[in-house]
Design a protein around this motif. Structure first.
Motif, PDB file in Angstrom:
ATOM      1  N   TYR A   5       0.856  -1.175   0.000  1.00  0.00           N
ATOM      2  CA  TYR A   5       0.000   0.000   0.000  1.00  0.00           C
ATOM      3  C   TYR A   5       0.895   1.228   0.000  1.00  0.00           C
ATOM      4  O   TYR A   5       1.528   1.568   0.958  1.00  0.00           O
ATOM      5  CB  TYR A   5      -0.974  -0.002   1.193  1.00  0.00           C
ATOM      6  N   SER A   6       0.950   1.853  -1.178  1.00  0.00           N
ATOM      7  CA  SER A   6       1.828   2.997  -1.372  1.00  0.00           C
ATOM      8  C   SER A   6       1.227   3.890  -2.444  1.00  0.00           C
ATOM      9  O   SER A   6       0.233   3.569  -3.068  1.00  0.00           O
ATOM     10  CB  SER A   6       3.226   2.526  -1.816  1.00  0.00           C
ATOM     11  N   GLU A  32      -2.828  -0.370   9.724  1.00  0.00           N
ATOM     12  CA  GLU A  32      -2.448   0.762   8.880  1.00  0.00           C
ATOM     13  C   GLU A  32      -3.219   0.739   7.567  1.00  0.00           C
ATOM     14  O   GLU A  32      -3.654   1.787   7.063  1.00  0.00           O
ATOM     15  CB  GLU A  32      -0.942   0.738   8.617  1.00  0.00           C
ATOM     16  N   ARG A  35      -6.893   1.823   8.096  1.00  0.00           N
ATOM     17  CA  ARG A  35      -7.027   3.264   8.318  1.00  0.00           C
ATOM     18  C   ARG A  35      -6.753   4.064   7.061  1.00  0.00           C
ATOM     19  O   ARG A  35      -7.102   5.254   7.000  1.00  0.00           O
ATOM     20  CB  ARG A  35      -6.106   3.691   9.462  1.00  0.00           C
ATOM     21  N   SER A  36      -6.154   3.428   6.039  1.00  0.00           N
ATOM     22  CA  SER A  36      -5.912   4.122   4.775  1.00  0.00           C
ATOM     23  C   SER A  36      -7.090   3.993   3.810  1.00  0.00           C
ATOM     24  O   SER A  36      -7.082   4.594   2.732  1.00  0.00           O
ATOM     25  CB  SER A  36      -4.654   3.557   4.100  1.00  0.00           C
ATOM     26  N   CYS A  37      -8.104   3.204   4.199  1.00  0.00           N
ATOM     27  CA  CYS A  37      -9.185   2.879   3.267  1.00  0.00           C
ATOM     28  C   CYS A  37     -10.378   3.811   3.383  1.00  0.00           C
ATOM     29  O   CYS A  37     -10.673   4.363   4.446  1.00  0.00           O
ATOM     30  CB  CYS A  37      -9.642   1.433   3.491  1.00  0.00           C
ATOM     31  N   ASN A  88      -9.538   3.124  -2.015  1.00  0.00           N
ATOM     32  CA  ASN A  88      -8.994   2.000  -1.254  1.00  0.00           C
ATOM     33  C   ASN A  88     -10.125   1.313  -0.493  1.00  0.00           C
ATOM     34  O   ASN A  88     -10.917   1.970   0.195  1.00  0.00           O
ATOM     35  CB  ASN A  88      -7.941   2.478  -0.258  1.00  0.00           C
TER      36      ASN A  88
END
Length: 287
Positions: A5-6, A32, A35-37, A88
């Motif tokens: 995930y970048s 992590e 929480r990025s989605c 995401n």
């Protein structure tokens, strides 16, 4: 090759294992990713975090969670994948992401659509059952035991247990859960009404197994066969009790989820562990 995930791939479908205990069993990497989605789905029909409601997960992860039942995942997954094309998306699975073929199908469909997929693994019953004291490399084929009905009493698991036992191997029995199952009458009317959730206990599984042995009579196991019953593996209140099938029928294992191991040939260390720490003869089960 999996992607990370970048910024290189801003839109990713994450398939994330949650482990077996509670909201804190997710890995740091998995947390992590969640929480990025922009959208987070929780698969709710192959397994459950029985002591952890969705609201607790939402509070810990800091994300709203959409519960995805069998119908959503198997019949309406297009919505999940469509969202993953533009944002995401996390798909959360109790245990490890690939304990059920449904999740493999979701990955295949996502990749066919050009959606990058990242899998983040975790503990599952398939490896955590090592806590029962029997060596993991001595397990044979895993079987599923479903609830019998008056008209449907499947016994396909019997031949697999028989084969395992003849080879001296242990058998992990995964026990049925029923969540959001429509009644047959409501399906006939075209308006589904759902039965209350049901979770098979070790006691129910053994009762059904003995019924099948009585019918088949090939000696796959019997009342005196050593088994290990487990409940809530991975939770702080997990229970592990070993003993003959007949004795385990009377053990109170507590709330779900339960699993059962039918022992094959045991090494002396395995026997020692069961007798010292998990024997049904003890005054209370070990945790």
């Amino acid at each position: 090759k999996d992607v990370s995930y970048s910024a290189a791939f801003p839109m990713v479908l994450y398939i994330i294992g949650l482990g077996l205990g509670d909201e804190k069993d997710i890995t740091v990497r998995g947390l992590e990713a969640v929480r990025s989605c922009d959208e987070v789905y929780l698969e709710t029909y192959t397994s459950l975090l029985t002591n952890t409601p969705t609201s607790t997960l939402e509070a810990f992860y800091g994300k709203r969670i959409i519960e995805a039942d069998r119908e959503t995942v198997e019949s309406r997954s297009d919505t999940i994948l469509a969202n993953a094309k533009s944002s995401n998306v996390a798909f959360l699975v109790v245990g490890d992401p690939f304990g059920a073929t449904t999740h493999t199908d979701l990955e295949i469909r996502a990749r066919d659509l050009g959606i990058p997929v990242e899998k983040i693994h975790n503990a599952s019953i398939m490896n955590a059952i090592g806590a029962a004291g029997l060596q993991l490399y001595k397990y044979g084929e895993t079987v599923s035991i479903v609830f019998f009905t008056e008209t449907w009493r499947p016994d396909s698991f019997y031949d697999k247990i028989l084969s395992n036992r003849r080879s001296g191997l242990h058998t992990l029995c995964l026990l049925d859960i029923k969540t959001k199952e429509p009644t047959l009458e409501s399906l006939a009317r075209g308006k589904p009404v759902y039965e209350p959730p049901r979770f098979m206990t070790v006691n129910q599984a053994i009762s059904q197994l003995l019924e099948v042995e009585e019918k088949r009579g090939e000696g796959a196991y019997g009342e005196g066969t050593t088994c290990v019953g487990v409940a809530r593996i991975g939770a702080v209140d997990q229970v592990i009790v070993a003993g003959p099938m007949k004795r385990l029928l009377d053990v109170e294992f507590g709330g779900p989820l339960h699993s059962l191991v039918i022992a094959g040939e045991m090494h002396e260390i395995e026997t020692e562990v069961l007798e010292k720490y998990y024997s049904v003869r003890q005054s209370s089960p070990c945790i």
